[in-house]
Design a protein around this motif. Structure first.
Motif, PDB file in Angstrom:
ATOM      1  N   LEU A 159     -11.752 -10.531  -3.610  1.00  0.00           N
ATOM      2  CA  LEU A 159     -10.976  -9.809  -4.389  1.00  0.00           C
ATOM      3  C   LEU A 159     -11.584  -8.287  -4.356  1.00  0.00           C
ATOM      4  CD1 LEU A 159      -8.634  -8.965  -6.243  1.00  0.00           C
ATOM      5  CD2 LEU A 159     -10.097  -9.451  -8.225  1.00  0.00           C
ATOM      6  N   ARG A 160     -10.965  -7.259  -3.865  1.00  0.00           N
ATOM      7  CA  ARG A 160     -11.746  -5.715  -3.928  1.00  0.00           C
ATOM      8  C   ARG A 160     -10.324  -4.860  -4.371  1.00  0.00           C
ATOM      9  NH1 ARG A 160     -13.980  -2.913   1.440  1.00  0.00           N
ATOM     10  NH2 ARG A 160     -15.237  -4.965   1.252  1.00  0.00           N
ATOM     11  N   ILE A 161     -10.994  -4.199  -5.558  1.00  0.00           N
ATOM     12  CA  ILE A 161     -10.226  -3.094  -6.191  1.00  0.00           C
ATOM     13  C   ILE A 161     -10.728  -1.866  -5.887  1.00  0.00           C
ATOM     14  CG2 ILE A 161      -9.273  -2.326  -8.282  1.00  0.00           C
ATOM     15  CD1 ILE A 161      -9.592  -5.389  -9.727  1.00  0.00           C
ATOM     16  N   THR A 162      -9.807  -0.780  -5.427  1.00  0.00           N
ATOM     17  CA  THR A 162     -10.431   0.449  -5.086  1.00  0.00           C
ATOM     18  C   THR A 162      -9.441   1.430  -5.872  1.00  0.00           C
ATOM     19  OG1 THR A 162     -10.878  -0.393  -2.986  1.00  0.00           O
ATOM     20  CG2 THR A 162     -10.594   1.972  -2.999  1.00  0.00           C
ATOM     21  N   GLN A 163     -10.191   2.379  -6.468  1.00  0.00           N
ATOM     22  CA  GLN A 163      -9.280   3.185  -7.304  1.00  0.00           C
ATOM     23  C   GLN A 163      -9.205   4.601  -6.047  1.00  0.00           C
ATOM     24  OE1 GLN A 163      -7.897   3.253 -10.303  1.00  0.00           O
ATOM     25  NE2 GLN A 163      -7.115   5.211  -9.734  1.00  0.00           N
ATOM     26  N   ILE A 164      -7.951   4.941  -5.806  1.00  0.00           N
ATOM     27  CA  ILE A 164      -8.071   5.918  -4.601  1.00  0.00           C
ATOM     28  C   ILE A 164      -7.742   7.253  -5.444  1.00  0.00           C
ATOM     29  CG2 ILE A 164      -6.628   6.961  -2.770  1.00  0.00           C
ATOM     30  CD1 ILE A 164      -5.750   3.821  -2.615  1.00  0.00           C
ATOM     31  N   ASP A 165      -8.482   8.275  -4.875  1.00  0.00           N
ATOM     32  CA  ASP A 165      -8.541   9.580  -5.785  1.00  0.00           C
ATOM     33  C   ASP A 165      -7.541  10.474  -5.074  1.00  0.00           C
ATOM     34  OD1 ASP A 165      -9.133  12.242  -6.699  1.00  0.00           O
ATOM     35  OD2 ASP A 165     -11.156  12.557  -5.694  1.00  0.00           O
ATOM     36  N   VAL A 166      -6.289  10.416  -6.063  1.00  0.00           N
ATOM     37  CA  VAL A 166      -5.099  11.283  -5.759  1.00  0.00           C
ATOM     38  C   VAL A 166      -5.080  12.426  -6.392  1.00  0.00           C
ATOM     39  CG1 VAL A 166      -3.841   9.195  -4.645  1.00  0.00           C
ATOM     40  CG2 VAL A 166      -3.761   9.638  -7.138  1.00  0.00           C
ATOM     41  N   GLY A 167      -6.120  12.834  -7.261  1.00  0.00           N
ATOM     42  CA  GLY A 167      -5.919  13.982  -8.066  1.00  0.00           C
ATOM     43  C   GLY A 167      -5.435  13.633  -9.490  1.00  0.00           C
ATOM     44  N   GLN A 168      -4.481  14.330  -9.919  1.00  0.00           N
ATOM     45  CA  GLN A 168      -3.746  13.961 -11.110  1.00  0.00           C
ATOM     46  C   GLN A 168      -2.905  12.769 -10.915  1.00  0.00           C
ATOM     47  OE1 GLN A 168      -3.819  15.073 -14.089  1.00  0.00           O
ATOM     48  NE2 GLN A 168      -2.268  13.625 -14.885  1.00  0.00           N
ATOM     49  N   GLY A 169      -3.184  11.509 -11.467  1.00  0.00           N
ATOM     50  CA  GLY A 169      -2.314  10.459 -11.440  1.00  0.00           C
ATOM     51  C   GLY A 169      -3.263   9.330 -10.912  1.00  0.00           C
ATOM     52  N   ASP A 170      -2.473   8.320 -10.650  1.00  0.00           N
ATOM     53  CA  ASP A 170      -3.194   6.914 -10.151  1.00  0.00           C
ATOM     54  C   ASP A 170      -2.646   6.489  -8.990  1.00  0.00           C
ATOM     55  OD1 ASP A 170      -4.335   6.793 -12.586  1.00  0.00           O
ATOM     56  OD2 ASP A 170      -2.809   5.960 -13.823  1.00  0.00           O
ATOM     57  N   ALA A 171      -3.746   5.658  -8.221  1.00  0.00           N
ATOM     58  CA  ALA A 171      -3.289   4.765  -7.317  1.00  0.00           C
ATOM     59  C   ALA A 171      -4.594   3.709  -6.894  1.00  0.00           C
ATOM     60  CB  ALA A 171      -3.339   5.700  -5.894  1.00  0.00           C
ATOM     61  N   THR A 172      -4.135   2.755  -7.291  1.00  0.00           N
ATOM     62  CA  THR A 172      -5.041   1.506  -7.148  1.00  0.00           C
ATOM     63  C   THR A 172      -4.838   0.535  -6.116  1.00  0.00           C
ATOM     64  OG1 THR A 172      -5.728   1.885  -9.424  1.00  0.00           O
ATOM     65  CG2 THR A 172      -6.501  -0.246  -8.581  1.00  0.00           C
ATOM     66  N   LEU A 173      -6.007   0.310  -5.123  1.00  0.00           N
ATOM     67  CA  LEU A 173      -5.475  -0.818  -4.071  1.00  0.00           C
ATOM     68  C   LEU A 173      -6.220  -1.770  -4.621  1.00  0.00           C
ATOM     69  CD1 LEU A 173      -4.287  -1.325  -1.527  1.00  0.00           C
ATOM     70  CD2 LEU A 173      -6.705  -0.541  -0.325  1.00  0.00           C
ATOM     71  N   ILE A 174      -5.571  -2.994  -4.630  1.00  0.00           N
ATOM     72  CA  ILE A 174      -5.879  -4.436  -4.940  1.00  0.00           C
ATOM     73  C   ILE A 174      -5.943  -5.244  -3.557  1.00  0.00           C
ATOM     74  CG2 ILE A 174      -6.029  -6.519  -6.226  1.00  0.00           C
ATOM     75  CD1 ILE A 174      -4.749  -4.484  -8.543  1.00  0.00           C
ATOM     76  N   GLN A 175      -6.837  -5.849  -3.135  1.00  0.00           N
ATOM     77  CA  GLN A 175      -6.842  -6.455  -1.954  1.00  0.00           C
ATOM     78  C   GLN A 175      -7.585  -8.094  -2.097  1.00  0.00           C
ATOM     79  OE1 GLN A 175      -9.072  -3.247   0.144  1.00  0.00           O
ATOM     80  NE2 GLN A 175      -7.596  -3.992   1.939  1.00  0.00           N
ATOM     81  N   THR A 176      -6.741  -8.938  -1.558  1.00  0.00           N
ATOM     82  CA  THR A 176      -7.300 -10.127  -1.398  1.00  0.00           C
ATOM     83  C   THR A 176      -7.533 -10.682  -0.001  1.00  0.00           C
ATOM     84  OG1 THR A 176      -5.130 -11.417  -1.412  1.00  0.00           O
ATOM     85  CG2 THR A 176      -6.058 -11.089  -3.752  1.00  0.00           C
ATOM     86  N   ARG A 177      -7.938 -11.789   0.356  1.00  0.00           N
ATOM     87  CA  ARG A 177      -8.216 -12.127   1.849  1.00  0.00           C
ATOM     88  C   ARG A 177      -6.716 -11.944   2.583  1.00  0.00           C
ATOM     89  NH1 ARG A 177     -12.937 -15.841   3.443  1.00  0.00           N
ATOM     90  NH2 ARG A 177     -14.428 -15.060   1.908  1.00  0.00           N
ATOM     91  N   THR A 178      -5.436 -12.180   1.945  1.00  0.00           N
ATOM     92  CA  THR A 178      -4.262 -12.115   2.485  1.00  0.00           C
ATOM     93  C   THR A 178      -3.173 -10.949   2.017  1.00  0.00           C
ATOM     94  OG1 THR A 178      -3.453 -13.765   1.116  1.00  0.00           O
ATOM     95  CG2 THR A 178      -4.787 -14.449   2.914  1.00  0.00           C
ATOM     96  N   LYS A 179      -3.611 -10.573   0.658  1.00  0.00           N
ATOM     97  CA  LYS A 179      -2.435  -9.619   0.139  1.00  0.00           C
ATOM     98  C   LYS A 179      -3.134  -8.190   0.088  1.00  0.00           C
ATOM     99  CE  LYS A 179       0.486 -13.169  -0.437  1.00  0.00           C
ATOM    100  NZ  LYS A 179       1.709 -13.065   0.208  1.00  0.00           N
ATOM    101  N   ASN A 180      -2.282  -7.173   0.061  1.00  0.00           N
ATOM    102  CA  ASN A 180      -2.703  -5.870  -0.111  1.00  0.00           C
ATOM    103  C   ASN A 180      -1.449  -5.237  -1.450  1.00  0.00           C
ATOM    104  OD1 ASN A 180      -4.880  -5.475   1.563  1.00  0.00           O
ATOM    105  ND2 ASN A 180      -2.975  -5.719   3.186  1.00  0.00           N
ATOM    106  N   ILE A 181      -2.115  -4.970  -2.602  1.00  0.00           N
ATOM    107  CA  ILE A 181      -1.122  -4.518  -3.584  1.00  0.00           C
ATOM    108  C   ILE A 181      -1.571  -3.064  -3.836  1.00  0.00           C
ATOM    109  CG2 ILE A 181      -0.132  -4.888  -5.901  1.00  0.00           C
ATOM    110  CD1 ILE A 181       0.464  -7.227  -3.636  1.00  0.00           C
ATOM    111  N   LEU A 182      -0.582  -2.223  -3.797  1.00  0.00           N
ATOM    112  CA  LEU A 182      -0.888  -0.911  -4.346  1.00  0.00           C
ATOM    113  C   LEU A 182      -0.108  -0.448  -5.669  1.00  0.00           C
ATOM    114  CD1 LEU A 182      -2.198   1.922  -3.691  1.00  0.00           C
ATOM    115  CD2 LEU A 182      -0.107   2.663  -2.725  1.00  0.00           C
ATOM    116  N   ILE A 183      -1.002  -0.236  -6.712  1.00  0.00           N
ATOM    117  CA  ILE A 183      -0.443  -0.046  -7.983  1.00  0.00           C
ATOM    118  C   ILE A 183      -0.203   1.669  -8.048  1.00  0.00           C
ATOM    119  CG2 ILE A 183      -1.012  -0.041 -10.420  1.00  0.00           C
ATOM    120  CD1 ILE A 183      -2.182  -2.743  -9.859  1.00  0.00           C
ATOM    121  N   ASP A 184       0.908   2.084  -8.187  1.00  0.00           N
ATOM    122  CA  ASP A 184       1.113   3.490  -8.236  1.00  0.00           C
ATOM    123  C   ASP A 184       0.619   4.080  -6.975  1.00  0.00           C
ATOM    124  OD1 ASP A 184       2.438   3.465 -10.983  1.00  0.00           O
ATOM    125  OD2 ASP A 184       0.488   3.863 -11.897  1.00  0.00           O
ATOM    126  N   THR A 185       1.238   5.317  -6.858  1.00  0.00           N
ATOM    127  CA  THR A 185       1.288   6.131  -5.523  1.00  0.00           C
ATOM    128  C   THR A 185       0.455   7.526  -5.833  1.00  0.00           C
ATOM    129  OG1 THR A 185       3.382   7.124  -5.400  1.00  0.00           O
ATOM    130  CG2 THR A 185       2.684   4.963  -4.202  1.00  0.00           C
TER     131      THR A 185
END
Length: 176
Positions: A42-68
């Protein structure tokens, strides 16, 4: 790798230098790929998008982006998200979760679905009824992306080790 290249450049004939340098480069790329794709469950990465949110959650087989993230004057999908996803070797998103209908949480979704393969979009019932977001979601459906309503207590099994439990919002607005 840098010092091996410098040493090879100064002490070896050119053909040997190129062979060593290419071997080191390929080994470095292989180690990077292995580290990104095979080492973490499991890897969770908070992406710097300035004002707002974007969080990438990765497992070995799946990629989920929470907000853009999102910005009124430029496309964050083109400037931030797509280059970041390419750098992480992510070519497809299994789901994009839109937490709520504020521009700084969904604004880059339009550009993202044009460039990255997205399987599903998950959003709460109140988010799905927002007029500004409705056009983007209609476009997503026309592209074959499944739009899924999620609500409190929904459990979504990503893989054998990872499960999401939705804490909010309630399933429909009348419960508020």
């Amino acid at each position: 790798i840098f010092y091996a290249g410098v040493f090879s450049l100064s002490h070896a004939p050119r053909r040997i230098f190129l062979t060593i340098w290419m071997g080191a480069l390929l080994a470095s790329l292989g180690v990077t790929f292995y580290d990104l794709k095979m080492c973490d469950d499991l890897r969770i990465t908070q992406i710097d998008v300035g004002q707002g949110d974007a969080t990438l959650i990765q497992t070995r087989t799946k990629n989920i982006l929470i907000d853009t993230g999102g910005h009124r004057f430029f496309d964050l999908a083109e400037m931030v998200l797509t280059p970041f996803l390419r750098h992480q070797w992510v070519s497809r998103l299994d789901a994009v979760v839109i937490t709520h209908a504020d521009l700084d949480h969904y604004g880059a979704l339009r550009g993202l679905i044009d460039v990255v393969s997205v399987k599903e979009i998950w959003a709460g019932s109140m988010t799905l009824t927002d007029q500004a977001l409705a056009g983007i979601l209609d476009r997503a459906v026309r592209k074959g992306i499944v739009v899924r309503e999620i609500g409190m207590s929904d459990r979504i099994q990503l893989d054998e080790k990872t499960q999401f439990t939705v804490l909010w919002p309630r399933v429909n607005a009348s419960n508020l």
